[in-house]
Design a protein around this motif. Structure first.
Motif, PDB file in Angstrom:
ATOM      1  N   VAL A   1      -5.947  -0.432   2.925  1.00 17.88           N
ATOM      2  CA  VAL A   1      -4.589  -0.935   2.392  1.00 17.88           C
ATOM      3  C   VAL A   1      -5.022  -1.664   1.121  1.00 17.88           C
ATOM      4  O   VAL A   1      -4.528  -1.568   0.155  1.00 17.88           O
ATOM      5  CB  VAL A   1      -4.055  -1.629   3.561  1.00 17.88           C
TER       6      VAL A   1
ATOM      7  N   GLY B   1      -6.106   0.416  -1.675  1.00 21.06           N
ATOM      8  CA  GLY B   1      -5.063   1.362  -2.091  1.00 21.06           C
ATOM      9  C   GLY B   1      -4.000   0.539  -3.054  1.00 21.06           C
ATOM     10  O   GLY B   1      -3.610   0.888  -4.292  1.00 21.06           O
ATOM     11  N   VAL B   2      -3.873  -0.781  -2.924  1.00 24.52           N
ATOM     12  CA  VAL B   2      -2.900  -1.671  -3.444  1.00 24.52           C
ATOM     13  C   VAL B   2      -3.668  -2.019  -4.741  1.00 24.52           C
ATOM     14  O   VAL B   2      -3.100  -2.140  -5.656  1.00 24.52           O
ATOM     15  CB  VAL B   2      -2.582  -2.923  -2.554  1.00 24.52           C
TER      16      VAL B   2
ATOM     17  N   ALA C   1      -3.576   0.799  -7.159  1.00 20.04           N
ATOM     18  CA  ALA C   1      -2.310   1.118  -7.530  1.00 20.04           C
ATOM     19  C   ALA C   1      -1.864   0.217  -8.560  1.00 20.04           C
ATOM     20  O   ALA C   1      -1.575   0.547  -9.914  1.00 20.04           O
ATOM     21  CB  ALA C   1      -1.383   1.157  -6.264  1.00 20.04           C
TER      22      ALA C   1
ATOM     23  N   VAL D   1      -4.951   6.816   4.114  1.00 19.89           N
ATOM     24  CA  VAL D   1      -4.011   5.385   3.987  1.00 19.89           C
ATOM     25  C   VAL D   1      -4.214   5.037   2.554  1.00 19.89           C
ATOM     26  O   VAL D   1      -3.231   4.942   1.725  1.00 19.89           O
ATOM     27  CB  VAL D   1      -4.580   4.535   5.048  1.00 19.89           C
ATOM     28  N   THR D   2      -5.470   4.912   1.993  1.00 21.02           N
ATOM     29  CA  THR D   2      -5.449   4.368   0.414  1.00 21.02           C
ATOM     30  C   THR D   2      -4.743   5.643  -0.450  1.00 21.02           C
ATOM     31  O   THR D   2      -4.170   5.159  -1.229  1.00 21.02           O
ATOM     32  CB  THR D   2      -7.208   4.432   0.265  1.00 21.02           C
TER      33      THR D   2
ATOM     34  N   LEU E   1      -2.579   7.575   0.140  1.00 27.00           N
ATOM     35  CA  LEU E   1      -0.991   7.674   0.156  1.00 27.00           C
ATOM     36  C   LEU E   1      -0.336   6.217  -0.640  1.00 27.00           C
ATOM     37  O   LEU E   1       0.793   6.551  -1.396  1.00 27.00           O
ATOM     38  CB  LEU E   1      -0.505   7.626   1.849  1.00 27.00           C
ATOM     39  N   ILE E   2      -0.916   5.303  -0.424  1.00 28.24           N
ATOM     40  CA  ILE E   2      -0.577   3.960  -0.853  1.00 28.24           C
ATOM     41  C   ILE E   2      -0.575   4.259  -2.174  1.00 28.24           C
ATOM     42  O   ILE E   2       0.408   3.982  -3.228  1.00 28.24           O
ATOM     43  CB  ILE E   2      -1.466   2.923  -0.387  1.00 28.24           C
ATOM     44  N   TRP E   3      -1.667   4.673  -2.992  1.00 27.07           N
ATOM     45  CA  TRP E   3      -1.782   4.808  -4.456  1.00 27.07           C
ATOM     46  C   TRP E   3      -0.834   5.882  -4.986  1.00 27.07           C
ATOM     47  O   TRP E   3      -0.037   5.599  -5.832  1.00 27.07           O
ATOM     48  CB  TRP E   3      -3.177   5.206  -4.487  1.00 27.07           C
TER      49      TRP E   3
ATOM     50  N   THR F   1       3.026   4.834  -4.573  1.00 24.44           N
ATOM     51  CA  THR F   1       3.103   3.959  -5.489  1.00 24.44           C
ATOM     52  C   THR F   1       3.303   4.386  -6.992  1.00 24.44           C
ATOM     53  O   THR F   1       4.319   4.014  -7.763  1.00 24.44           O
ATOM     54  CB  THR F   1       2.064   2.774  -5.500  1.00 24.44           C
TER      55      THR F   1
END
Length: 220
Positions: A87, A90-91, A94, A203-204, A206-208, A211
């Motif tokens: 997480v 990924g944030v 992004a 997870v990374t 999908l977050i990236w 976003t």
């Protein structure tokens, strides 16, 4: 399944190993062709959504066949620490590329291809574009950090999967996306190596990607 063995294939015959490698190679080539086709479909064309689902299907089907041929399973078990790192990564990725997108807006030859890609969300169904983005994120990780990862020598997995992912993404003709693929591929490869699981990378990813889909149109 223990991934510390000398062979990434387990107790399989040499013939099976060769067939597995060929399945992985053919899957990658078909996926590259599928990506090139889907990203050249004009925004608003009804074929875009089916094309992206077909692309995801190629990745998932090919990966499933390759893994089943070895008698192994993909590693899905993950720890809370692995999810936390995914997480955070990924944030941060992004945020980095949102900042990059802001700078790209002042460079027309870089901003133009990004606008063309984002037009699929602006003109078509945002929900369907988000759905195909998520499905393809999972499918790509299943292939690059799953099937392809398994057939590579242990010391070269991060490098080769990152190069392969970047090369295929470059077919879109979008420099910013290719740069993002290199950074994303290297980080999720690191997560895959450290956590021994596909889940943190997914997870990374999908977050990236989500976003970028929802935020980048307001930046570029």
């Amino acid at each position: 399944m223990n991934e510390h063995r000398v062979s990434p294939y387990g107790d399989t015959t040499q013939a099976t190993r060769k067939r597995t490698v060929w399945v992985v190679i053919i899957t990658g080539l078909l996926a590259a062709a599928g990506l090139a086709w889907s990203l050249r479909i004009p925004a608003g064309d009804p074929w875009f959504t089916p094309a992206t689902f077909i692309l995801a299907g190629v990745y998932i089907l090919g990966s499933s066949i390759a893994v089943r041929m070895t008698g192994e399973r993909l590693p899905w078990k993950v720890t809370p620490k692995g999810l936390r790192d995914a997480v955070i990564g990924g944030v941060l990725l992004a945020a980095l590329f949102i900042a990059g997108g802001f700078m790209v807006r002042f460079v027309p030859f870089l901003a133009g291809p990004v606008h063309e890609l984002l037009n699929h969300a602006r003109v078509g169904s945002l929900f369907m574009v988000a759905l195909t983005t998520a499905v393809n994120g999972v499918a790509e990780e299943t292939y690059y950090r799953g099937a392809l990862w398994r057939v590579l020598p242990r010391g070269r997995r991060i490098l080769v999967t990152t190069i392969a992912y970047t090369a295929v993404t470059s077919l879109a003709g979008i420099p910013l996306l290719a740069l993002a693929a290199a950074a994303l591929g290297a980080f999720v490869g690191y997560l895959r190596e450290r956590t021994r699981s596909l889940v943190p990378g997914i997870v990374t990813h999908l977050i990236w990607s989500l976003t970028m889909l929802f935020v980048l149109p307001f930046v570029v």
